[in-house]
Design a protein around this motif. Structure first.
Motif, PDB file in Angstrom:
ATOM      1  N   LYS A   1      -8.728   0.302 -22.687  1.00  0.00           N
ATOM      2  CA  LYS A   1      -7.846  -1.028 -22.647  1.00  0.00           C
ATOM      3  C   LYS A   1      -7.279  -1.356 -21.088  1.00  0.00           C
ATOM      4  CE  LYS A   1      -4.666  -4.648 -23.518  1.00  0.00           C
ATOM      5  NZ  LYS A   1      -4.205  -5.462 -24.269  1.00  0.00           N
ATOM      6  N   SER A   2      -7.847  -2.646 -20.918  1.00  0.00           N
ATOM      7  CA  SER A   2      -8.338  -3.513 -19.268  1.00  0.00           C
ATOM      8  C   SER A   2      -6.790  -3.544 -18.665  1.00  0.00           C
ATOM      9  CB  SER A   2      -9.251  -3.929 -18.822  1.00  0.00           C
ATOM     10  OG  SER A   2      -9.853  -4.985 -19.402  1.00  0.00           O
ATOM     11  N   PHE A   3      -6.014  -3.822 -17.412  1.00  0.00           N
ATOM     12  CA  PHE A   3      -5.242  -4.821 -17.205  1.00  0.00           C
ATOM     13  C   PHE A   3      -5.827  -5.289 -15.879  1.00  0.00           C
ATOM     14  CE2 PHE A   3      -3.500  -1.165 -18.490  1.00  0.00           C
ATOM     15  CZ  PHE A   3      -3.269  -1.411 -19.497  1.00  0.00           C
ATOM     16  N   VAL A   4      -6.236  -6.847 -16.318  1.00  0.00           N
ATOM     17  CA  VAL A   4      -7.101  -7.687 -15.180  1.00  0.00           C
ATOM     18  C   VAL A   4      -5.932  -8.800 -14.816  1.00  0.00           C
ATOM     19  CG1 VAL A   4      -8.795  -8.869 -14.834  1.00  0.00           C
ATOM     20  CG2 VAL A   4      -8.775  -6.974 -15.875  1.00  0.00           C
ATOM     21  N   HIS A   5      -5.599  -8.565 -13.147  1.00  0.00           N
ATOM     22  CA  HIS A   5      -4.948  -9.874 -12.444  1.00  0.00           C
ATOM     23  C   HIS A   5      -6.110 -11.178 -12.358  1.00  0.00           C
ATOM     24  CE1 HIS A   5      -2.193 -12.728 -10.511  1.00  0.00           C
ATOM     25  NE2 HIS A   5      -1.507 -11.837 -11.176  1.00  0.00           N
ATOM     26  N   PRO A   6      -5.547 -12.694 -12.821  1.00  0.00           N
ATOM     27  CA  PRO A   6      -7.375 -13.570 -12.706  1.00  0.00           C
ATOM     28  C   PRO A   6      -8.032 -13.650 -11.015  1.00  0.00           C
ATOM     29  CG  PRO A   6      -5.206 -14.456 -13.191  1.00  0.00           C
ATOM     30  CD  PRO A   6      -4.911 -13.000 -13.781  1.00  0.00           C
ATOM     31  N   ASN A   7      -5.965 -13.540 -10.318  1.00  0.00           N
ATOM     32  CA  ASN A   7      -6.097 -14.356  -9.506  1.00  0.00           C
ATOM     33  C   ASN A   7      -7.000 -12.876  -8.416  1.00  0.00           C
ATOM     34  OD1 ASN A   7      -5.679 -14.489  -6.126  1.00  0.00           O
ATOM     35  ND2 ASN A   7      -3.146 -15.373  -6.795  1.00  0.00           N
ATOM     36  N   ASP A   8      -7.886 -13.502  -7.433  1.00  0.00           N
ATOM     37  CA  ASP A   8      -8.876 -12.583  -7.081  1.00  0.00           C
ATOM     38  C   ASP A   8      -8.678 -12.176  -5.665  1.00  0.00           C
ATOM     39  OD1 ASP A   8     -11.257 -12.669  -8.897  1.00  0.00           O
ATOM     40  OD2 ASP A   8     -12.053 -13.969  -6.958  1.00  0.00           O
ATOM     41  N   ARG A   9      -6.692 -12.169  -5.345  1.00  0.00           N
ATOM     42  CA  ARG A   9      -6.377 -12.498  -4.038  1.00  0.00           C
ATOM     43  C   ARG A   9      -5.228 -10.580  -4.420  1.00  0.00           C
ATOM     44  NH1 ARG A   9      -6.548 -15.507  -0.215  1.00  0.00           N
ATOM     45  NH2 ARG A   9      -4.921 -15.206   0.863  1.00  0.00           N
ATOM     46  N   VAL A  10      -5.225 -10.259  -5.735  1.00  0.00           N
ATOM     47  CA  VAL A  10      -4.911  -9.328  -6.055  1.00  0.00           C
ATOM     48  C   VAL A  10      -5.146  -8.324  -7.140  1.00  0.00           C
ATOM     49  CG1 VAL A  10      -2.469  -9.086  -8.016  1.00  0.00           C
ATOM     50  CG2 VAL A  10      -2.730 -11.067  -6.630  1.00  0.00           C
ATOM     51  N   ALA A  11      -4.434  -7.145  -6.518  1.00  0.00           N
ATOM     52  CA  ALA A  11      -5.571  -5.660  -7.049  1.00  0.00           C
ATOM     53  C   ALA A  11      -4.901  -5.333  -6.970  1.00  0.00           C
ATOM     54  CB  ALA A  11      -6.865  -4.988  -5.967  1.00  0.00           C
ATOM     55  N   TYR A  12      -4.973  -3.842  -8.521  1.00  0.00           N
ATOM     56  CA  TYR A  12      -4.455  -3.101  -8.938  1.00  0.00           C
ATOM     57  C   TYR A  12      -4.937  -1.870  -8.297  1.00  0.00           C
ATOM     58  CZ  TYR A  12      -2.267  -6.809 -11.735  1.00  0.00           C
ATOM     59  OH  TYR A  12      -1.829  -7.706 -12.559  1.00  0.00           O
ATOM     60  N   GLN A  13      -3.588  -0.715  -7.391  1.00  0.00           N
ATOM     61  CA  GLN A  13      -4.116  -0.179  -7.084  1.00  0.00           C
ATOM     62  C   GLN A  13      -3.645   1.956  -7.304  1.00  0.00           C
ATOM     63  OE1 GLN A  13      -4.629  -0.349  -2.767  1.00  0.00           O
ATOM     64  NE2 GLN A  13      -6.278  -1.394  -3.168  1.00  0.00           N
ATOM     65  N   MET A  14      -3.861   2.886  -7.508  1.00  0.00           N
ATOM     66  CA  MET A  14      -3.071   3.850  -7.343  1.00  0.00           C
ATOM     67  C   MET A  14      -2.354   3.976  -8.569  1.00  0.00           C
ATOM     68  SD  MET A  14      -2.575   4.791  -3.048  1.00  0.00           S
ATOM     69  CE  MET A  14      -3.733   4.948  -2.204  1.00  0.00           C
ATOM     70  N   PRO A  15      -3.429   4.228  -9.741  1.00  0.00           N
ATOM     71  CA  PRO A  15      -2.008   4.232 -11.323  1.00  0.00           C
ATOM     72  C   PRO A  15      -1.483   5.429 -11.124  1.00  0.00           C
ATOM     73  CG  PRO A  15      -4.152   3.850 -12.217  1.00  0.00           C
ATOM     74  CD  PRO A  15      -3.916   3.713  -9.996  1.00  0.00           C
ATOM     75  N   ALA A  16      -0.556   5.764 -11.899  1.00  0.00           N
ATOM     76  CA  ALA A  16      -0.055   6.732 -12.154  1.00  0.00           C
ATOM     77  C   ALA A  16       0.936   7.385 -13.692  1.00  0.00           C
ATOM     78  CB  ALA A  16       1.219   7.699 -11.039  1.00  0.00           C
ATOM     79  N   TRP A  17       0.713   8.406 -14.350  1.00  0.00           N
ATOM     80  CA  TRP A  17       1.010   7.838 -16.280  1.00  0.00           C
ATOM     81  C   TRP A  17       2.509   8.930 -15.627  1.00  0.00           C
ATOM     82  CZ3 TRP A  17      -3.388   7.103 -19.792  1.00  0.00           C
ATOM     83  CH2 TRP A  17      -2.626   7.031 -20.887  1.00  0.00           C
ATOM     84  N   SER A  18       3.271   8.257 -16.358  1.00  0.00           N
ATOM     85  CA  SER A  18       5.089   9.071 -16.258  1.00  0.00           C
ATOM     86  C   SER A  18       4.734  10.459 -17.598  1.00  0.00           C
ATOM     87  CB  SER A  18       5.383   7.921 -17.017  1.00  0.00           C
ATOM     88  OG  SER A  18       5.990   7.603 -18.498  1.00  0.00           O
ATOM     89  N   PRO A  19       5.594  11.061 -17.523  1.00  0.00           N
ATOM     90  CA  PRO A  19       5.363  12.218 -18.318  1.00  0.00           C
ATOM     91  C   PRO A  19       5.446  12.256 -19.301  1.00  0.00           C
ATOM     92  CG  PRO A  19       7.027  12.892 -16.404  1.00  0.00           C
ATOM     93  CD  PRO A  19       6.286  10.984 -16.409  1.00  0.00           C
ATOM     94  N   ASP A  20       6.928  11.224 -19.639  1.00  0.00           N
ATOM     95  CA  ASP A  20       6.274  10.860 -21.116  1.00  0.00           C
ATOM     96  C   ASP A  20       5.617   9.859 -22.047  1.00  0.00           C
ATOM     97  OD1 ASP A  20       6.411   8.224 -20.191  1.00  0.00           O
ATOM     98  OD2 ASP A  20       9.577   8.107 -20.425  1.00  0.00           O
ATOM     99  N   GLY A  21       4.512   9.878 -21.130  1.00  0.00           N
ATOM    100  CA  GLY A  21       3.821   8.972 -21.318  1.00  0.00           C
ATOM    101  C   GLY A  21       3.557   7.879 -21.934  1.00  0.00           C
ATOM    102  N   LYS A  22       4.728   7.376 -21.879  1.00  0.00           N
ATOM    103  CA  LYS A  22       5.046   5.524 -21.387  1.00  0.00           C
ATOM    104  C   LYS A  22       5.256   4.769 -20.989  1.00  0.00           C
ATOM    105  CE  LYS A  22       8.493   7.603 -25.571  1.00  0.00           C
ATOM    106  NZ  LYS A  22      10.173   7.286 -26.074  1.00  0.00           N
ATOM    107  N   LYS A  23       4.598   4.950 -19.842  1.00  0.00           N
ATOM    108  CA  LYS A  23       5.114   3.886 -18.425  1.00  0.00           C
ATOM    109  C   LYS A  23       3.658   4.468 -17.542  1.00  0.00           C
ATOM    110  CE  LYS A  23       9.386   5.232 -17.839  1.00  0.00           C
ATOM    111  NZ  LYS A  23       9.161   5.106 -19.399  1.00  0.00           N
ATOM    112  N   ILE A  24       3.476   3.079 -16.988  1.00  0.00           N
ATOM    113  CA  ILE A  24       2.453   3.474 -15.534  1.00  0.00           C
ATOM    114  C   ILE A  24       2.563   2.941 -14.641  1.00  0.00           C
ATOM    115  CG2 ILE A  24       0.137   3.032 -15.250  1.00  0.00           C
ATOM    116  CD1 ILE A  24      -0.393   4.451 -17.101  1.00  0.00           C
ATOM    117  N   ALA A  25       2.744   3.686 -12.963  1.00  0.00           N
ATOM    118  CA  ALA A  25       3.999   2.989 -11.969  1.00  0.00           C
ATOM    119  C   ALA A  25       2.195   2.789 -11.038  1.00  0.00           C
ATOM    120  CB  ALA A  25       4.374   3.960 -11.429  1.00  0.00           C
ATOM    121  N   PHE A  26       2.357   1.865 -10.715  1.00  0.00           N
ATOM    122  CA  PHE A  26       0.728   1.531 -10.182  1.00  0.00           C
ATOM    123  C   PHE A  26       0.986   0.019  -8.324  1.00  0.00           C
ATOM    124  CE2 PHE A  26       1.725  -1.899 -12.507  1.00  0.00           C
ATOM    125  CZ  PHE A  26       1.195  -3.239 -12.000  1.00  0.00           C
TER     126      PHE A  26
END
Length: 351
Positions: free
Chosen positions: A257-282
């Motif tokens: 699965k990919s999570f893409v923002h259509p705005n070229d000025r917005v990037a997603y960086q340094m993600p971290a997975w929660s210990p319960d496996g349900k969430k991603i912080a970035f």
């Protein structure tokens, strides 16, 4: 009027934004502060630790996901990890003598101990999944950033437990429950110099020293294991000459699965997975017109059940430091034995 402004800000910060091209997926903007460096999760997955700037001061904060309130824990502490057992904080701090130290703090910010590692001797320290060790790379030169050797450091004994050489180019803040370390390589003699560009993701098994190439023909900037060690969340260039977006990979580098923002000025960086496996912080990096550097914010994705990871196991497999040494010395011993046998046969033939 002040009450209205406060409510408006609270609504703004806790608004969910639909990620285009990702049906049924949303991210929540957790803080509009100038966030910095990768975020880390608490063991109960109910709060996130992160660095952010307040003017010229670097603060270490914790945001509670139940009430979205942020409390400041320490000043001038570069966050490097949260102990998965006791929530102690691993951080880099500069003391009064202007020396860089690798310190452990309680989750409230109280000093516990300094790890006896030489000043400027470490690069990107990583906590083990059982909370007993720290992996770090020793840099030969601060100018070239070439890694001289790799060290696994025993926190309780406050000394190195194992050292080994490798051709790791840049390690990441992720040590899986399967004792695999993620790293990025663009060129390596150990890996047969197969990569010069782009940057790909590899794993290093710390039990036996074996390497595995995970991605092919991607430019990866970041990667983090899922809590069960079966998936990876990465910050990756999905198309050439683009900006970084997020992608969930399986252990073989296939994009689930990919999570893409259509705005070229917005990037997603340094993600971290929660210990319960349900969430991603970035970290959300947004280019601001007239500003030399992006604006950084903290975001979170609540994953669809089909994308979630299994939780971190209650019992973490033991790190087999001895096995790795036996593997090395065992190979040497077998080699010596073969030489002895060959020499014996040669002598008999001569007779």
């Amino acid at each position: 009027m002040k009450k209205f402004i406060f409510l408006f800000i609270l609504i703004l910060i806790n608004t969910s934004y639909v990620i285009p091209n990702s049906p049924n997926q949303e991210y929540t903007l957790l803080t509009d502060t100038d966030a910095s460096y990768p975020p880390y999760w608490s063991n109960d997955s109910e709060s996130i630790y992160f660095n952010y700037w307040n003017g010229d001061s670097l603060l270490l904060g914790e945001i509670n996901l139940n009430n979205f309130k942020t409390i400041d824990i320490a000043t001038g502490a570069f966050l490097s990890g949260i102990n998965p057992i006791n929530n102690n904080i691993l951080c880099i701090q500069v003391d009064e003598a202007n020396s860089t130290k690798l310190n452990i703090l309680t989750k409230e910010g109280t000093f516990v101990k300094t790890l006896e590692i030489g000043t400027q001797d470490y690069f990107r320290p990583v906590l083990s999944p059982d909370g007993k060790y720290v992996y770090y790379a020793k840099i030969g030169s601060p100018y070239t950033m070439l890694i001289e050797k790799n060290v696994i450091f025993d926190i309780e004994k406050n000394q190195a437990a194992k050292e080994f050489k490798s051709n790791i180019i840049r390690n990441l803040d992720s040590w899986s429950v399967n004792n695999e370390l993620l790293f990025i390589s663009s060129s390596s003699s150990l890996l047969k110099r197969e990569d010069k560009f782009p940057m790909n993701l590899y794993s290093l098994n710390l039990n036996n020293g074996t390497y595995k190439k995970i991605t092919e023909n991607h430019y990866v900037l970041w990667g983090a294991w899922s809590p069960d060690g079966e998936k990876i969340i990465s910050s990756i260039y999905l198309t050439p000459n683009s900006k970084t977006d997020l992608a969930i990979l399986d252990r073989n580098g296939n994009i689930l699965k990919s999570f893409v923002h259509p705005n070229d000025r917005v990037a997603y960086q340094m993600p971290a997975w929660s210990p319960d496996g349900k969430k991603i912080a970035f970290i959300i990096a947004e280019s601001v017109e007239g500003q030399d550097y992006p604006k950084y914010s903290l975001g979170m994705i609540e994953l669809d059940p089909s994308l979630q990871s299994g939780p971190r196991p209650d019992k973490i497999p033991e790190i087999k430091l001895v096995t790795f040494n036996v593997y090395l010395y065992g190979g040497i011993a077998i080699g010596i034995l073969l030489l002895v046998i060959a020499g014996f046969l040669f002598i008999r033939r001569k007779k």
